[in-house]
Design a protein around this motif. Structure first.
Motif, PDB file in Angstrom:
ATOM      1  N   PRO A 115      21.360  31.903 -11.678  1.00 49.43           N
ATOM      2  CA  PRO A 115      20.164  31.735 -12.521  1.00 49.43           C
ATOM      3  C   PRO A 115      20.495  31.397 -13.974  1.00 49.43           C
ATOM      4  N   GLU A 116      21.591  31.925 -14.484  1.00 44.80           N
ATOM      5  CA  GLU A 116      21.938  31.648 -15.880  1.00 44.80           C
ATOM      6  C   GLU A 116      22.332  30.186 -16.091  1.00 44.80           C
ATOM      7  N   GLY A 117      22.688  29.494 -15.023  1.00 43.34           N
ATOM      8  CA  GLY A 117      23.101  28.104 -15.126  1.00 43.34           C
ATOM      9  C   GLY A 117      21.973  27.104 -14.937  1.00 43.34           C
ATOM     10  N   ILE A 118      20.735  27.603 -14.798  1.00 44.37           N
ATOM     11  CA  ILE A 118      19.596  26.684 -14.623  1.00 44.37           C
ATOM     12  C   ILE A 118      19.351  25.932 -15.927  1.00 44.37           C
ATOM     13  N   PRO A 119      19.417  24.602 -15.940  1.00 39.68           N
ATOM     14  CA  PRO A 119      19.192  23.835 -17.176  1.00 39.68           C
ATOM     15  C   PRO A 119      17.770  24.057 -17.703  1.00 39.68           C
ATOM     16  N   GLU A 139      20.583  29.539   0.199  1.00 36.35           N
ATOM     17  CA  GLU A 139      20.796  29.974  -1.180  1.00 36.35           C
ATOM     18  C   GLU A 139      19.984  29.162  -2.176  1.00 36.35           C
ATOM     19  N   TYR A 140      19.489  27.989  -1.756  1.00 35.95           N
ATOM     20  CA  TYR A 140      18.653  27.177  -2.642  1.00 35.95           C
ATOM     21  C   TYR A 140      17.261  26.934  -2.046  1.00 35.95           C
ATOM     22  N   GLN A 141      16.854  27.745  -1.069  1.00 35.14           N
ATOM     23  CA  GLN A 141      15.547  27.553  -0.460  1.00 35.14           C
ATOM     24  C   GLN A 141      14.420  27.918  -1.438  1.00 35.14           C
ATOM     25  N   THR A 142      13.245  27.402  -1.148  1.00 31.16           N
ATOM     26  CA  THR A 142      12.051  27.635  -1.956  1.00 31.16           C
ATOM     27  C   THR A 142      10.946  28.177  -1.060  1.00 31.16           C
ATOM     28  N   ILE A 143      10.198  29.143  -1.574  1.00 32.30           N
ATOM     29  CA  ILE A 143       9.067  29.722  -0.849  1.00 32.30           C
ATOM     30  C   ILE A 143       7.811  29.539  -1.704  1.00 32.30           C
ATOM     31  N   VAL A 144       6.808  28.872  -1.148  1.00 24.84           N
ATOM     32  CA  VAL A 144       5.573  28.578  -1.871  1.00 24.84           C
ATOM     33  C   VAL A 144       4.399  29.223  -1.156  1.00 24.84           C
ATOM     34  N   LYS A 195       9.345  31.768 -15.012  1.00 26.37           N
ATOM     35  CA  LYS A 195      10.169  32.913 -15.388  1.00 26.37           C
ATOM     36  C   LYS A 195      11.482  32.878 -14.622  1.00 26.37           C
ATOM     37  N   ILE A 196      12.591  32.997 -15.363  1.00 19.61           N
ATOM     38  CA  ILE A 196      13.917  33.112 -14.756  1.00 19.61           C
ATOM     39  C   ILE A 196      14.086  34.537 -14.246  1.00 19.61           C
ATOM     40  N   THR A 197      14.591  34.692 -13.002  1.00 21.93           N
ATOM     41  CA  THR A 197      14.795  36.013 -12.407  1.00 21.93           C
ATOM     42  C   THR A 197      16.239  36.130 -11.934  1.00 21.93           C
ATOM     43  N   GLU A 198      16.561  37.284 -11.394  1.00 22.60           N
ATOM     44  CA  GLU A 198      17.920  37.482 -10.879  1.00 22.60           C
ATOM     45  C   GLU A 198      18.171  36.696  -9.601  1.00 22.60           C
ATOM     46  N   TYR A 236      -6.774  30.800  -3.077  1.00 16.30           N
ATOM     47  CA  TYR A 236      -7.872  30.209  -3.841  1.00 16.30           C
ATOM     48  C   TYR A 236      -8.987  31.227  -4.011  1.00 16.30           C
ATOM     49  N   ASP A 237      -9.882  30.935  -4.955  1.00 17.50           N
ATOM     50  CA  ASP A 237     -11.123  31.682  -5.104  1.00 17.50           C
ATOM     51  C   ASP A 237     -12.226  30.704  -5.493  1.00 17.50           C
ATOM     52  N   ASP A 238     -13.315  31.199  -6.046  1.00 17.25           N
ATOM     53  CA  ASP A 238     -14.441  30.325  -6.371  1.00 17.25           C
ATOM     54  C   ASP A 238     -14.153  29.404  -7.555  1.00 17.25           C
ATOM     55  N   GLU A 239     -13.105  29.692  -8.321  1.00 20.28           N
ATOM     56  CA  GLU A 239     -12.863  28.964  -9.559  1.00 20.28           C
ATOM     57  C   GLU A 239     -11.693  27.993  -9.491  1.00 20.28           C
ATOM     58  N   ALA A 240     -10.649  28.336  -8.706  1.00 21.49           N
ATOM     59  CA  ALA A 240      -9.412  27.567  -8.811  1.00 21.49           C
ATOM     60  C   ALA A 240      -8.530  27.757  -7.588  1.00 21.49           C
ATOM     61  N   ILE A 241      -7.509  26.910  -7.504  1.00 15.45           N
ATOM     62  CA  ILE A 241      -6.396  27.077  -6.570  1.00 15.45           C
ATOM     63  C   ILE A 241      -5.258  27.740  -7.334  1.00 15.45           C
ATOM     64  N   TYR A 242      -4.542  28.648  -6.664  1.00 19.90           N
ATOM     65  CA  TYR A 242      -3.403  29.337  -7.280  1.00 19.90           C
ATOM     66  C   TYR A 242      -2.172  29.070  -6.419  1.00 19.90           C
ATOM     67  N   ILE A 243      -1.073  28.735  -7.078  1.00 19.77           N
ATOM     68  CA  ILE A 243       0.161  28.396  -6.376  1.00 19.77           C
ATOM     69  C   ILE A 243       1.296  29.207  -6.972  1.00 19.77           C
ATOM     70  N   SER A 244       2.096  29.809  -6.103  1.00 19.43           N
ATOM     71  CA  SER A 244       3.313  30.491  -6.559  1.00 19.43           C
ATOM     72  C   SER A 244       4.509  29.881  -5.855  1.00 19.43           C
ATOM     73  N   ALA A 245       5.629  29.844  -6.559  1.00 20.81           N
ATOM     74  CA  ALA A 245       6.864  29.306  -5.990  1.00 20.81           C
ATOM     75  C   ALA A 245       8.023  30.202  -6.401  1.00 20.81           C
ATOM     76  N   GLN A 246       8.757  30.674  -5.407  1.00 21.94           N
ATOM     77  CA  GLN A 246       9.983  31.432  -5.648  1.00 21.94           C
ATOM     78  C   GLN A 246      11.148  30.530  -5.264  1.00 21.94           C
ATOM     79  N   MET A 247      11.968  30.179  -6.262  1.00 17.75           N
ATOM     80  CA  MET A 247      13.039  29.207  -6.046  1.00 17.75           C
ATOM     81  C   MET A 247      14.391  29.892  -6.163  1.00 17.75           C
ATOM     82  N   ASN A 248      15.059  30.032  -5.042  1.00 16.22           N
ATOM     83  CA  ASN A 248      16.343  30.722  -5.025  1.00 16.22           C
ATOM     84  C   ASN A 248      17.416  29.882  -5.719  1.00 16.22           C
TER      85      ASN A 248
END
Length: 807
Positions: free
Chosen positions: A97-101, A72-77, A163-166, A81-93
């Motif tokens: 969600p409304e209680g996230i400080p 219930e609190y796992q994270t997926i990262v 971004k806060i999600t459901e 990359y491309d020629d310009e930059a590294i891109y990172i995404s993180a989905q944090m369960n």
């Protein structure tokens, strides 16, 4: 001698350079090149993320070190990359969600908010990663890390969104290659780790497990492989600025304006030039000035960004005190003492102007760090007027001066380093020059359990009056740090001539100390405590020149945090009667000393749960002395209240009282006069901030310091360090006030670009009205003239690569 010391230490404690420590079972994934970059908006629906490998199965760093994070609190990262930059995404369960400080703060500052953090180490050396952080509010932070120490003064320009999600919350990051330093190789594998902070659970998770029992956290990176055909870009950034300042004092207003530029240029793949041309420090924060009656100068923190960012190499061996550059004139020959009876000083500059400064720093793939620093300050004159003739003349009190630092820092084994550093100050004309060289080492065994830590330094000062004066110092300790226990045993000395203070800071020399310490800490939480620890230290002190025993001091400390985040601790300290060769102000080799009385001290402190709207930090101390009826006590209390996620205020009161304090006052003929005095000081501070958004904020910093000294009796210091009554000498009491209020508005209107509006109200006074109460002292203070400063500063970030594409 230097070579023999280092060779023997390396031979005993080190092993050949290894590719990785603690990495037998390190996590690895392959990254994916994409043709179309994702949109950085916190919504993870771009096609670029579809085929990326997953970084998951996060592990708890604290409090339950090593425990697998629940689903219930796992994270997926994901990393692409491309020629310009590294891109990172993180989905944090997160099931709530409304209680996230989500407390807002300014860049590079932590608040009551969850965050996601990535460390990137292109050299995979386990010691020097780059760090990028995004809070749940979208606020950014970044740091350059060296041997586990985070330097948040370092800043890069990059993009992110949260971004806060459901299901919890998401982060997307775009880190351009110009923000990193890496080699030009066709296929690359970089060290990575990902951290997630859950504020409401008081927990932190990581992708790869960091064992808190041994080693540094930077030694536990995972590996992301298959970066192909990425090329280091031209790292050339310009930060042109324009500023205007109005300064009003005693009814007169001065206006000033300036233009200048900071430049960052990648000389090679791993080395960067930083330069500031026509520097402007008009918006630097105020210093916490205090009434100083002691034998040593007050040390101030550095607040000028050029001297705080990317200086980890130059701070090796503690030889660089950057406040020496652009500080008050040295006035080596005491101009005032050369005045004739009909002359007076009409203009005495308080500071020396810095003309420019540069830094070159970086580290090779083999772990060799190289740093070069240079700064130049202009000649500073004092104006002297002849009251009989009306003529004026100039005298130099600080010549044209050049400051240099050269550093060679070799890292190895992912936990060890040996450093050679030289600092040099060259002054024009008859003024003195100074040169200091140091060899510094921190060497650990392969398993990071045992270490040797130390340095040997030599200073040389020369001028046209004195013969060259050479001094030296040595320090080395052996220690252990693994599991619950740590200990250290060492010896150090500074001889009577060691003096690094032209570019460094050392309060006292001609001392030697045998020292030791030990400590114990928890590794896992218990039923009632998240953590607790104990520590003990002791020192035996001698004068170096004569070998005379001067005293012994020891202390015991403990601290703990409960499960509901109430933190508390305390210390017990003991000093024997000590021979103090510095308080009499006659030089440490004069043989004159004051017998400081035996001292017993206790202090305790508490800190309440920082997640609550109201947080309180407080401490109290008491010191008892066995002579002269001397006693000291004081307290500090600092409540902080978070009104909303955008607005918070903190107030702090510090109060200190010393009864029958004893200290140097004057020298009359051959008599060294000491005074018995009652001392008190109050410090009131207020810090507040209001965040309109992550890019716009208003902050308040206020401080009023009041120090008062009432003299009761006077004494002559005798030859055995004790005091004899002096019934004829008199002096005046001291009443000292420093008042500063800063109001800052910062708007980041584009990445790396800022508009800053700044206002300061400052008042200062020093007189003899030490008997006033607090209210009447304020009335007395506000009779002084107030200084009002207002400035506006615009800084714009220009990336050469984008500029090149435009043209």
């Amino acid at each position: 001698m230097f070579k023999k010391i280092i060779f023997s230490l390396i031979t005993v404690l080190a092993i050949p350079n290894l590719s990785a420590q603690y990495k037998e079972n390190r996590k690895k994934i392959k990254t994916t090149r994409v043709d179309k970059a994702p949109k950085i908006d916190g919504i993870l629906n771009d096609k670029a993320w579809v085929n990326a490998e997953l970084c998951t199965d996060f592990v708890t760093l604290r409090p339950d070190n090593g425990k697998l994070v629940s689903k219930e609190y796992q994270t997926i990262v994901k990393v692409i990359y491309d020629d310009e930059a590294i891109y990172i995404s993180a989905q944090m369960n997160d099931p709530d969600p409304e209680g996230i400080p989500q407390e807002y703060t300014t860049r590079d500052n932590f608040s009551q908010a969850d965050f996601f953090l990535v460390t990137i180490n292109p050299n995979d050396d386990g010691q020097n990663p780059f760090q990028f952080l995004v809070q749940a509010t979208g606020n950014q932070g970044d740091a350059k890390v060296s041997n586990g120490d985070e330097d948040f003064n370092w800043s890069a320009v990059w993009q992110s969104a949260a971004k806060i999600t459901e299901k919890g919350w998401n982060v997307e990051m775009k880190i351009p290659y110009r923000a990193l330093r890496f080699a030009n190789r066709p296929v690359q594998c970089w060290g990575f780790n990902f951290h997630r902070r859950l504020e409401k659970l008081n927990a932190q998770h990581t992708w790869t497990h960091i064992n808190n029992a041994v080693g540094r956290w930077t030694q536990y990176d995972g590996l992301i492989e298959d970066f192909r055909d990425i090329k280091p870009p031209t790292r050339l950034n310009f930060y042109p600025y324009a500023s205007a300042t109005a300064n009003t004092f005693e009814g007169h207003t001065d206006y000033d304006w300036s233009f200048g530029m900071d430049i960052k240029y990648g000389l090679t793949e791993n080395f960067t030039l930083d330069a500031t041309l026509i520097p402007d420090f008009s918006q630097v924060g105020f210093d916490d000035v205090e009434l100083n009656l002691g034998p040593f100068e007050q040390q101030f923190t550095e607040q000028r960004q050029f001297f705080t960012e990317g200086t980890e190499l130059f701070n090796k061996a503690n030889l660089f005190y950057s406040r020496r550059i652009g500080s008050s004139p040295i006035d080596q020959f005491n101009v005032e003492s050369t005045l004739s009876a009909d002359e007076e000083i009409t203009d005495y500059p308080g500071k020396v102007t810095m003309l420019n400064a540069i830094k070159v720093s970086g580290r090779t793939k083999s772990g060799l760090g190289i740093g070069f620093f240079n700064a130049i300050t202009e000649k500073t004159d004092v104006t002297i007027k002849n009251n009989d003739t009306g003529e004026t003349r100039k005298e130099v009190i600080n010549p044209f001066t050049n400051y240099n630092i050269l550093v060679l820092d070799q890292q190895f084994n992912q936990n060890s380093t040996v450093t050679l550093i030289n600092t040099n100050v060259t002054r024009d004309g008859k003024f003195r020059d100074a040169n200091v060289t140091a060899l510094d080492w921190h060497i650990e065994t392969k398993d990071s359990k045992y270490n040797a830590d130390g340095s040997v330094k030599m200073s040389n000062i020369s001028d046209d009056i004195n013969n060259p004066n050479t001094g030296y110092t040595f320090d080395n300790s052996f220690g252990y740090n693994s599991g619950h226990w740590n200990w250290e045993l060492g010896y150090n000395f500074e001889n009577k001539d060691f003096n690094p203070n032209d570019l460094g800071i050392l309060f006292s020399n001609n001392e030697q100390t045998i020292y030791g310490s030990s400590g114990w800490k928890t590794l896992q939480p218990t039923k009632r405590f998240n953590n607790y620890n104990f520590s003990f230290y002791n020192q035996v002190n001698f004068q170096h020149f004569s070998g005379i025993y001067t005293g012994y001091n020891a202390g015991f400390g403990a601290s703990a945090q409960t499960r509901n985040r109430f933190t508390f601790g305390g210390n017990l300290n003991y000093n024997t009667e000590e021979k103090d060769y510095f308080e009499p102000r006659q030089g440490s080799t004069s043989g004159i000393y004051f017998l400081q009385p035996e001292r017993k001290n206790i202090n305790v402190w508490i800190s309440t749960n920082s997640q609550k709207k109201l947080e309180v930090n407080a401490d109290f101390y008491y010191s008892a002395y066995n002579n002269y009826n001397k006693a000291a006590y004081g307290f500090s209390i600092a409540p902080r209240y978070r009104f909303t996620n955008q607005f918070s205020l903190q107030y702090q009161l510090n109060y200190n009282k010393k009864n029958n304090d004893l200290g140097y006052v004057d020298k009359v003929n051959t008599n060294i006069i000491f005074g018995k005095r009652d001392r008190k000081n109050y410090t009131n501070t207020i810090a507040g901030k209001y965040s309109f958004s992550t890019n716009s904020s208003l902050s308040l910093s206020f401080r009023h310091y009041w120090g008062a000294v009432n003299y009761n009796d006077y004494y002559n210091l005798n030859t055995n360090g004790e005091l004899d009554v002096n019934s004829t000498y008199t002096s005046e009491n001291v009443n000292f006030n420093s008042w500063n209020l800063d109001l800052n508005y910062i708007w980041q209107f584009a990445p790396g670009s800022q508009l800053i509006a700044f206002y300061r109200n400052a008042i200062f006074n020093e007189d003899t009205n030490a008997d006033l109460n607090f209210s009447k002292n304020l009335d007395n203070l506000f009779e002084e003239s107030q200084r009002h400063t207002f400035s506006l500063r615009l800084v714009y970030f220009i990336d050469y690569n984008k500029l090149k594409n435009i043209f």
